[in-house]
Design an enzyme around this catalytic site. Structure first.
Site, PDB file in Angstrom:
ATOM      1  N   LYS A 114       0.831  -1.210   0.000  1.00 51.30           N
ATOM      2  CA  LYS A 114       0.000   0.000   0.000  1.00 51.30           C
ATOM      3  C   LYS A 114       0.860   1.252   0.000  1.00 51.30           C
ATOM      4  O   LYS A 114       0.553   2.221  -0.701  1.00 51.30           O
ATOM      5  CB  LYS A 114      -0.956   0.006   1.200  1.00 51.30           C
ATOM      6  N   LYS A 197      -9.013  -9.994  -8.115  1.00 49.86           N
ATOM      7  CA  LYS A 197      -9.941 -10.298  -7.026  1.00 49.86           C
ATOM      8  C   LYS A 197     -11.064  -9.250  -6.990  1.00 49.86           C
ATOM      9  O   LYS A 197     -10.795  -8.059  -7.140  1.00 49.86           O
ATOM     10  CB  LYS A 197      -9.131 -10.263  -5.723  1.00 49.86           C
ATOM     11  N   LYS A 200     -13.981  -3.908  -3.430  1.00 56.16           N
ATOM     12  CA  LYS A 200     -14.770  -2.670  -3.415  1.00 56.16           C
ATOM     13  C   LYS A 200     -13.942  -1.474  -3.881  1.00 56.16           C
ATOM     14  O   LYS A 200     -14.478  -0.422  -4.154  1.00 56.16           O
ATOM     15  CB  LYS A 200     -15.384  -2.436  -2.038  1.00 56.16           C
TER      16      LYS A 200
HETATM   17  P1  ADP Z   1     -11.355  -5.668   4.966  1.00 56.81           P
HETATM   18  O1  ADP Z   1     -12.706  -5.081   4.900  1.00 56.81           O
HETATM   19  O2  ADP Z   1     -11.090  -6.518   6.178  1.00 56.81           O
HETATM   20  O3  ADP Z   1     -10.230  -4.786   4.611  1.00 56.81           O
HETATM   21  P2  ADP Z   1     -11.989  -6.931   2.514  1.00 56.81           P
HETATM   22  O4  ADP Z   1     -12.989  -5.927   2.260  1.00 56.81           O
HETATM   23  O5  ADP Z   1     -10.912  -7.153   1.522  1.00 56.81           O
HETATM   24  O6  ADP Z   1     -11.244  -6.757   3.857  1.00 56.81           O
HETATM   25  O7  ADP Z   1     -12.681  -8.289   2.825  1.00 56.81           O
HETATM   26  C1  ADP Z   1     -13.582  -8.514   3.867  1.00 56.81           C
HETATM   27  C2  ADP Z   1     -13.817 -10.008   3.920  1.00 56.81           C
HETATM   28  O8  ADP Z   1     -14.339 -10.474   2.691  1.00 56.81           O
HETATM   29  C3  ADP Z   1     -12.541 -10.824   4.167  1.00 56.81           C
HETATM   30  O9  ADP Z   1     -12.864 -11.908   4.993  1.00 56.81           O
HETATM   31  C4  ADP Z   1     -12.146 -11.302   2.808  1.00 56.81           C
HETATM   32  O10 ADP Z   1     -11.462 -12.520   2.850  1.00 56.81           O
HETATM   33  C5  ADP Z   1     -13.482 -11.436   2.109  1.00 56.81           C
HETATM   34  N1  ADP Z   1     -13.313 -11.096   0.695  1.00 56.81           N
HETATM   35  C6  ADP Z   1     -13.103  -9.882   0.189  1.00 56.81           C
HETATM   36  N2  ADP Z   1     -13.018  -9.912  -1.140  1.00 56.81           N
HETATM   37  C7  ADP Z   1     -13.181 -11.216  -1.489  1.00 56.81           C
HETATM   38  C8  ADP Z   1     -13.198 -11.908  -2.739  1.00 56.81           C
HETATM   39  N3  ADP Z   1     -13.033 -11.290  -3.898  1.00 56.81           N
HETATM   40  N4  ADP Z   1     -13.397 -13.242  -2.718  1.00 56.81           N
HETATM   41  C9  ADP Z   1     -13.576 -13.890  -1.555  1.00 56.81           C
HETATM   42  N5  ADP Z   1     -13.562 -13.301  -0.357  1.00 56.81           N
HETATM   43  C10 ADP Z   1     -13.373 -11.972  -0.308  1.00 56.81           C
END
Ligand code: ADP
Ligand code: NA
Length: 330
Positions: A114, A197, A200
């Site tokens: 990051k 992946k 958001k």
């Molecule tokens: P955070 O909000 O903790 O920074 P993320 O928004 O990346 O993390 O993800 C929140 C949760 O959703 C985590 O448990 C992550 O593993 C799951 N997650 C996020 N994106 C994906 C994806 N594309 N496929 C599967 N699981 C995801």
């Protein structure tokens, strides 16, 4: 018999969670809450490491909590709360930061990625100490198990190291948690860019299936998902990332095997396959969306549930923190 304790959380970084969050986290949380004493947090303090509009942050926090509940996390069974409602998180994070080596924190690959992406001047110290706050989140609840994606594995290692370090210096205080790494088939990719992946933070939401999208929007995004010119519904992550991603979604939501889906759609085109998948996703999301929107229509009731859960969380967290203060001479 007391159930082992589990901790997980998500940042309130969007109005709607997406199908990656749903399959990769919420569906698993929903199952795990049966056999664990589960704590599910909306980690709004972590979200502060990105720029936020105050009103929007508050709204995203509420919306994220509503989607947890709508997806089946039961606030009467699991403890579902907002991180900043429990002050012990920041208090323990400070103490743990004094036990964390500067070099040790600097080796966290997520921070390195990051800070390289944003540049040193746009990188804040909170982003650097983020894994220490995450360690505090987990250790406050004497957590046994943390379900995480691959990208968080290093942070759990740090959490374990900090727990062991504290315990050996000051006496047994923290449970040393175990990570449970999510299966590869739980990872969902962007429908328009199926080697990235689903996230958001993507530039366009055309490839992101939002839990709160209207059913017609969901269907349209699936019908427009990137595939390939072969025309065969076959799982092959390398050669057919788009179709493989759709198969993973289909299998995850229906509980069917990918091989069975390949058989069912053998000799049929992508159109049929996508139409059926759109129906599967809409059937799954529509009731979740309706429950979430109903809760958001009654913010006072949602706030009451979150306040009651925060009180329950704080009772556990404060006990750990009091023990920590006592042991270190505060
Ligand atoms: P955070 O909000 O903790 O920074 P993320 O928004 O990346 O993390 O993800 C929140 C949760 O959703 C985590 O448990 C992550 O593993 C799951 N997650 C996020 N994106 C994906 C994806 N594309 N496929 C599967 N699981 C995801
Ligand atoms: Na993450």
């Amino acid at each position: 018999m007391t159930k082992p304790r589990l901790y997980s959380g998500m940042q309130p970084s969007a109005d709607s969670l997406h199908i990656g969050n749903y399959i990769g986290a919420l569906m698993q949380w929903r199952d795990l809450q049966e056999s664990y004493d589960a704590y599910f947090s909306v980690v709004d303090l972590h979200a502060l490491t990105q720029p936020n509009d105050p009103g929007e942050l508050r709204e995203k926090t509420r919306r994220t909590a509503a989607q947890y509940i709508a997806a089946g996390i039961e606030p009467s069974r699991s403890t579902l709360y907002v991180q900043s409602h429990v002050p012990a998180h920041t208090e323990l994070a400070w103490i743990l930061s004094t036990l964390t080596g500067f070099g040790e924190a600097g080796r966290m690959t997520q921070f390195k990625d990051k800070s390289a992406r944003y540049g040193a001047d746009a990188t804040n110290v909170g982003l650097f100490t983020y894994p220490v706050l995450m360690a505090a989140d987990i250790l406050l609840y004497q957590t046994d198990v943390v379900p995480v994606g691959d990208d968080q594995k290093q942070h759990i290692e740090l959490t374990r190291d900090l727990a062991e370090r504290f315990n050996s210096r000051y006496g047994e205080t923290f449970t040393v948690p175990m990570p449970v790494i999510q299966r590869d088939t739980a990872r969902i990719y962007d429908l328009q860019n199926p080697t990235a992946k689903m996230s958001k933070s993507a530039e366009s939401d055309a490839g992101i299936l939002g839990l709160l999208d209207a059913p017609s929007v969901t269907a349209k995004k699936i019908m427009r998902a990137v595939t390939d010119s072969e025309g065969a519904v076959r799982f092959d992550r390398e050669a057919k990332p788009g179709v493989s991603n759709l198969l993973v979604i289909y299998a995850a939501l229906t509980g069917r095997q990918i091989a069975a889906l390949e058989d069912e759609y053998a000799g049929r085109g992508y159109g049929d396959f996508k139409k059926d998948l759109a129906q599967v996703v809409v059937d799954e999301f529509a009731p979740v969306r309706e429950r979430a929107l109903a809760m958001l229509d009654d913010p006072a009731e949602l706030d009451r549930v979150l306040a009651a859960n925060a009180e329950r969380a704080a009772a556990v967290a404060d006990r750990t923190l009091a023990d920590v203060y006592d042991r270190i001479g505060l």
